[in-house]
Structure formats: C-alpha cells, structure tokens
Design an enzyme around this catalytic site. Structure first.
Site, short mmCIF file in Angstrom:
data_model
loop_
_atom_site.label_atom_id
_atom_site.label_comp_id
_atom_site.label_asym_id
_atom_site.label_seq_id
_atom_site.Cartn_x
_atom_site.Cartn_y
_atom_site.Cartn_z
N ARG A 130 0.82 -1.23 0.00
CA ARG A 130 0.00 0.00 0.00
C ARG A 130 0.84 1.27 0.00
O ARG A 130 0.41 2.32 0.44
CB ARG A 130 -0.98 0.02 1.18
N LYS A 152 3.13 11.74 -10.50
CA LYS A 152 2.24 10.94 -11.36
C LYS A 152 2.98 9.67 -11.72
O LYS A 152 4.10 9.71 -12.25
CB LYS A 152 1.89 11.71 -12.64
N GLU A 194 9.53 19.93 -23.75
CA GLU A 194 8.93 20.20 -22.43
C GLU A 194 9.59 21.42 -21.79
O GLU A 194 8.93 22.17 -21.07
CB GLU A 194 9.08 18.97 -21.52
N LYS A 238 7.85 23.39 -12.58
CA LYS A 238 6.99 22.22 -12.33
C LYS A 238 6.64 22.13 -10.85
O LYS A 238 5.49 21.86 -10.47
CB LYS A 238 7.67 20.94 -12.82
N GLU A 248 -4.22 17.79 -9.84
CA GLU A 248 -4.77 18.31 -11.08
C GLU A 248 -6.25 18.68 -10.98
O GLU A 248 -7.07 18.29 -11.81
CB GLU A 248 -4.52 17.33 -12.24
N ARG A 252 -2.82 22.48 -12.47
CA ARG A 252 -1.83 21.53 -13.00
C ARG A 252 -2.08 21.21 -14.47
O ARG A 252 -1.15 20.82 -15.19
CB ARG A 252 -1.80 20.25 -12.14
N ASN A 256 -0.22 20.52 -19.44
CA ASN A 256 -0.60 19.79 -20.66
C ASN A 256 -0.55 20.68 -21.90
O ASN A 256 -1.07 20.30 -22.96
CB ASN A 256 -2.01 19.19 -20.51
N HIS A 259 -0.16 19.35 -25.39
CA HIS A 259 -0.36 17.91 -25.31
C HIS A 259 -1.67 17.45 -25.96
O HIS A 259 -1.76 16.33 -26.45
CB HIS A 259 -0.33 17.44 -23.85
N HIS A 263 -1.29 14.92 -28.69
CA HIS A 263 -1.81 13.58 -28.47
C HIS A 263 -2.54 13.06 -29.70
O HIS A 263 -2.47 11.88 -30.05
CB HIS A 263 -2.74 13.62 -27.24
N HIS A 276 7.20 11.36 -27.88
CA HIS A 276 6.20 12.19 -27.20
C HIS A 276 6.54 13.69 -27.33
O HIS A 276 5.69 14.50 -27.70
CB HIS A 276 6.13 11.76 -25.73
#
Ligand code: NAD
Ligand code: GLY
Length: 375
Positions: A130, A152, A194, A238, A248, A252, A256, A259, A263, A276
């Site tokens: 956990r 993340k 980025e 960041k 988020e 946050r 993106n 993105h 994407h 990416h």
C-alpha cells in the site's frame, strides 16, 4: 589530489508533509547513497534499483556502489527498455522482485532511468504494501524536467496511455546532468519540447535565455551553464504548479500545454512515428496558431515560439491527417467534459489560460495549418 565532492542545488517541492527536494548537479549520481541518508533513511535499509539495459550499462554500478558505501543493501532489477514495456505485467515483475527481496514498509525503490522506468517503478512503489518510498533518478531530459517530479505514476492500458496509475510523490529526485552524455540526441531534443513548454506557460526568463542562445539541437550546443539553468528553472516551474495543485484539480492542467493536439498526432500515427516530445512540439505550434486566431496572443509571440522550437530541431508540422479522425480523437481525449475539449492557450510568453469554449473546428483548423500540404 583531493577531489572536491560535487555541489548540488536544491529545488524544493513544497507539499507539506509530502515535501521533497529535487537535487541537481553534475556528479549527483555518485552521491545517491548519501542523499538518501540525508532524507532520513537509515543504513541497512533494503533498496530495489529498477532500471533498464541502456541505463544500467553506463550508470548501474555507480548507483549501486554509492548505495553500498552509504550502508544500503541493494539489488538491481533490469527491465527491457521501451514504452511497450510500460504495462501491468512489468509492474508485476517489480512486485515479484520486491517480494523476493522482502521489501518492507520502510524499504525503498530507486527508479534509475527515463520516464518509462520512473512511471513503472513509481507505480510499483505506490502499490507495494500500500505504498513504500521511491527515489527518482531520471536519466533523460524529459524525465529530469517533467516525469520524475510531481508524483504521477502509472502504466498503459491497451485502450490508452497512462490509464492505470496513482499519485505517489517521491522522497527525493536526484538529477545528474552528466547522465545525458549517453542519451541519443533525438531523445534530448524531445525533452527540449517540455523545456520550451515551461518557458511559454510560466517562465519568460527561461524562454528568453533559450532565445538568446545559438543552436539548441544537441547537448554540446547547450553547454553546461545553460543546461544547469534549464534543469533548475524547469524543475522550479513544475514544482510550483505541483505544489499549488497536486492532483490536477485545475492549475496543474497547464502542464498539458501542447499535449491535447500533440496527443492527436501521436494517436493518429500509431505512437510509432513521433517521440512524445516531438508530438508536443507540433501540438504547441498548433496551439500557438489557435491562440493567435482567437486573438489571445499576438502573431509576433506565435512566431517567437515557432522559431524557438525550430532551433531545437523539433518538428513543426503535423503529417497529413484526416479531419474526421482528428475530430473523433479530440472528443475521446481524457480531459473532455460534456463534449467540450479543454485547451491550454498562451496569452503571452510566460502565461496561459485554460479554455473549454474553443470551437472544435477552430482547433482542427489550427492543427491542419501546421501540415506541409496546407500551410
Ligand atoms: P524513456 O524512458 O523511454 O527513455 C527514452 C529512451 O532513452 C529509452 O530507450 C531509454 O532506455 C533510453 N535512455 C534513458 N536514459 C538514458 C541515458 N542516460 N543514456 C542512454 N539511453 C537512455 O522515455 P522518456 O522520454 O524519458 O519518458 C517517456 C515516458 O514518460 C512516457 O511513458 C510518458 O508517459 C512518461 N511521462 C510521465 C510524466 C509524469 O508526470 N509521470 C510526465 C511526462 C512523461
Ligand atoms: N506531465 C504533466 C503533469 O505532471 O501533470
């Protein structure tokens, strides 16, 4: 001769009881054990180092030697490299290694690698017993400025990228820019997308520092001073966003930037043609056009962004795409709410707005305007 130990700079990620430092400096990898001791882990603690052959070859021994010198008992798990390895099955292998090594609640996983290793090892740490501690040691530019910071973690599902995951903040992020010396140049360029993103969304000083430099296409072009500045300022940007909105809720989402349309490009080219960061570069160019057409920023600012992206050698143009496929892909985006797609749009260099009132056709047109056939 007496060697001076490397001196590291610290960027704090202020998350209250979950706060941690990003420690940055050439030679940092040789201080891995000491840095972990400094975070309160005691000698004797068991450590599982998760990595892949590209990284283990040049850096695995150095990392494990440093851990041993600090009194940690470490084992290494070397996984295959590649985005296609980012699956629940690979996380099961990390869990099995944790079981074999009898990792306990007070034990530690070290993720030594790019974003793929970091996301998987972080997720394994989030779920073993956990949740046990993870230390991120990123070895790609993209992971240094983005993936390793912010908690993340996760893996891909056949239905989409990063659909299975958890927020799990690391105890430490240790960034050694020397590890970039072995990184393929194309991967370095992808990381620069980025970096430019941070300039556009939050840091005009970083943007101008990049603008004021010559070529940005390779490690040698950047040089150690600019690289250090890139790593510190990107981590700071960041960290600030993550500290304000860890899960988020809203802010946050500005991370993106580029993105959403990027994407689309990645998906419609089957994740094979572009890295990416390359798709994000195209997505930022398209978002820049969209923002100008909506009157949010000026043509001059849009041109500055395009020129900076061009100087890194990143692509500026989407391949020819079917309009209907783009529409469908946009509407399947994870962030769609009530049929509205949320876009991050620049209002000037260093500031963006989150907008969910952008007509889909305007976004489609912006993306199509980047393509060679239509520009
Ligand atoms: P990656 O981890 O696949 O690394 C790219 C390639 O470089 C791989 O082949 C790797 O083996 C190799 N490599 C890594 N370090 C090296 C080094 N120092 N020398 C030589 N080779 C090296 O790719 P990436 O761009 O680092 O990460 C992409 C992943 O990160 C994606 O899965 C993406 O979803 C994820 N990501 C996560 C976050 C987050 O917030 N968690 C943010 C952005 C991206
Ligand atoms: N890379 C986006 C985020 O960390 O939220």
């Amino acid at each position: 001769m007496i060697e001076t130990p490397p001196s590291l700079t610290t960027v704090p990620v202020d998350l209250g009881p979950k706060a941690y430092p990003v420690r940055i400096g050439p030679g940092a990898l040789g201080l891995l054990g000491e840095e972990i001791l400094a975070r309160g882990f005691r000698p004797g603690v068991r450590v599982l180092v998760v990595t892949n052959p590209d990284v283990d070859g040049p850096y695995g021994d150095r990392a494990c030697r440093s851990l041993a010198q600090a009194g940690f008992r470490s084992e290494r798990l070397v996984l295959e490299a590649g985005e296609d390895q980012k699956t629940p099955a690979t996380v099961s292998r990390i869990h099995q290694a944790a079981y074999d090594l009898q990792l306990e609640r007070g034990s530690l996983i070290v993720a030594l690698g790019g974003g793929v290793v970091g996301d998987m090892a972080g997720f394994a740490a989030a779920t073993w017993l956990r949740g046990i501690a993870v230390v991120q040691v990123p070895t790609t530019l993209l992971a240094m400025v983005d993936a390793a910071i912010g908690g993340k973690t996760g893996v891909n599902h056949p239905g989409g990228k990063n659909l299975i995951g958890a927020f799990h903040q690391p105890s430490l992020v240790l960034v050694d820019p020397c590890t970039l010396e072995t990184l393929p140049p194309r991967e370095l360029q992808a990381g620069m997308a980025e970096v430019i993103k941070y300039g556009v969304i939050a840091d005009p000083v970083l943007f101008e520092a990049l603008e004021g430099h010559g070529s940005l296409a390779g490690l040698g072009d950047l040089g150690p001073a600019l690289l250090d500045r890139i790593l510190r300022r990107s981590a700071t940007a960041k960290a600030r966003v993550v500290a304000a909105d860890e899960r988020e809720g809203s802010l946050r989402a500005i991370l993106n930037y580029g993105h959403t349309l990027g994407h689309v490009v990645e998906t419609l080219t089957g994740y094979r043609r572009y890295l990416h960061g390359e798709a994000v570069a195209i997505g930022m160019v398209a978002a820049g056009i969209l923002s100008r057409e909506l009157g949010l920023w000026t043509a001059a600012e849009e041109a500055r962004q395009r020129q900076l992206i061009a100087r890194t050698g990143l692509p500026l143009e989407a391949p020819p795409l079917e309009a209907e496929a783009v529409r469908e892909c946009l509407l399947r985006d994870k962030k769609v709410r009530d049929g509205r797609v949320r876009f991050v749009l620049p209002t000037r260099i260093g500031a963006v707005e989150l907008r969910d009132d952008v007509p889909l056709e305007a976004a489609l047109s912006a993306l199509m305007q980047t393509t060679p056939a239509r520009s």
